[in-house]
Scaffold this motif. Structure first.
Motif, PDB file in Angstrom:
ATOM      1  N   ILE A 227       0.840  -1.204   0.000  1.00  0.00           N
ATOM      2  CA  ILE A 227       0.000   0.000   0.000  1.00  0.00           C
ATOM      3  C   ILE A 227       0.878   1.258   0.000  1.00  0.00           C
ATOM      4  CG2 ILE A 227      -1.701   1.308   1.335  1.00  0.00           C
ATOM      5  CD1 ILE A 227      -2.733  -1.477   2.322  1.00  0.00           C
ATOM      6  N   VAL A 272      -3.899   0.956  -5.467  1.00  0.00           N
ATOM      7  CA  VAL A 272      -3.697   0.119  -4.285  1.00  0.00           C
ATOM      8  C   VAL A 272      -4.375  -1.235  -4.489  1.00  0.00           C
ATOM      9  CG1 VAL A 272      -4.309  -0.176  -1.848  1.00  0.00           C
ATOM     10  CG2 VAL A 272      -3.424   2.019  -2.647  1.00  0.00           C
ATOM     11  N   VAL A 288     -10.818  -0.012   0.337  1.00  0.00           N
ATOM     12  CA  VAL A 288      -9.924   1.097   0.666  1.00  0.00           C
ATOM     13  C   VAL A 288     -10.760   2.319   1.060  1.00  0.00           C
ATOM     14  CG1 VAL A 288      -8.066   2.599  -0.138  1.00  0.00           C
ATOM     15  CG2 VAL A 288      -8.222   0.231  -0.983  1.00  0.00           C
TER      16      VAL A 288
END
Length: 303
Positions: A227, A272, A288
């Motif tokens: 990440i 991500v 996310v």
């Protein structure tokens, strides 16, 4: 051939072998007056039953998500692993109890029948066949990332270990004479105790997955590194993880520059997700949540 079909093919081959071994061991155990071999036959029968469990539950786990299962049916495979562990534990306890009963009879002065050579041959055949089946199933289980298949491989190995114990007991009794017939039930007790440990090792992770235990710390650290590798993403936190069958699921909060547009922020979050799936599989799940970096002007929302 897809993943589920390959798992079913491997399991079906094992079930045919197990069914043949059940017949061989049962006949050899009864004809050879061997308690260890009869217990071994029961163990092979439990292997056959767990093969059927895997065939049924892996097919169910392959179903896509629906209105009632937003994350798919992956945990049915975990449930199959749990049932295999329970079956192995039950077989192990049965072997120990049977051996202890024979041992108690011997201690009370009862003469035990010496096992016959047919029981020894059955044990030796079982050792070779089940070890081959263990190696084959384990390799396929790792290749296909199937916990149920790997658990079933250990069930094959446990049957081979059971047969080794039976072979030692039967062979010792044959070589040393009737006075040492007690080696047969003693071997059953030792092997049964070993199987209890194997069953415990299978049950622990299954209970963990079904109760949504977090993934190992090293895996979570790797997720955070992935990440952070996305340009512009700061301070990943509130990471939550779990396993859904052979899939990984995660939820994480990230901070982005609040002055960028919603489109730009969404692209960061999508990157991500892409990197996460590249590492943990396209069937993995990640959510996310975006937050503005403290001190910046908020201009981004959640995707």
């Amino acid at each position: 051939m897809n993943r589920e079909e390959q798992i079913a093919r491997v399991t079906l081959a094992g079930s045919v072998v197990n069914l043949l071994l059940v017949g061989l061991k049962a006949v050899a155990g009864v004809a050879g007056h061997s308690a260890a071999m009869v217990s071994d036959a029961v163990h092979s029968l439990s292997d056959f039953v767990t093969d059927i469990v895997v065939l049924v539950f892996v097919r169910v786990s392959a179903r896509p998500q629906d209105e009632g299962h937003d994350y798919g049916h992956g945990k049915f495979e975990t449930l199959a692993t749990l049932l295999i562990g329970l079956a192995l534990a039950a077989a192990a306890v049965g072997i120990v109890v049977s051996g202890a009963t024979k041992l108690a009879q011997w201690l009370q002065g009862e003469e035990l029948k010496s096992p016959g050579a047919i029981a020894l041959w059955a044990a030796l055949i079982s050792i070779g066949v089940k070890e081959i089946l263990y190696q084959y199933t384990r390799i396929k289980g790792r290749k296909l990332d199937s916990k149920a298949l790997e658990a079933n491989a250990w069930h094959h190995r446990s049957d081979a270990l059971s047969s080794i114990g039976a072979a030692i007991g039967i062979g010792g009794a044959l070589l040393l004479g009737p006075r040492w017939a007690v080696l047969d039930p003693l071997a059953s007790i030792v092997v049964g105790a070993m199987l209890v440990k194997v069953a415990w090792d299978l049950l622990g992770p299954s209970f963990g997955e079904l109760t949504d235990s977090s993934l190992p710390e090293e895996t979570e650290k790797e997720m955070l590194r992935i990440i952070r590798s996305v340009d512009g993403v700061e301070d990943p936190h509130n990471l939550r993880t779990r396993r859904i069958g052979n899939r990984i699921a995660a939820e994480v909060h990230i901070r982005l520059d609040g002055r960028q547009s919603l489109t730009e922020a969404h692209e960061k979050a999508s990157e991500v997700e892409r990197r996460f799936k590249d590492r943990f599989g396209q069937q993995s799940h990640i959510i996310v949540h975006m937050e503005p970096v403290k001190g910046s002007t908020s201009g981004a929302g959640q995707p």
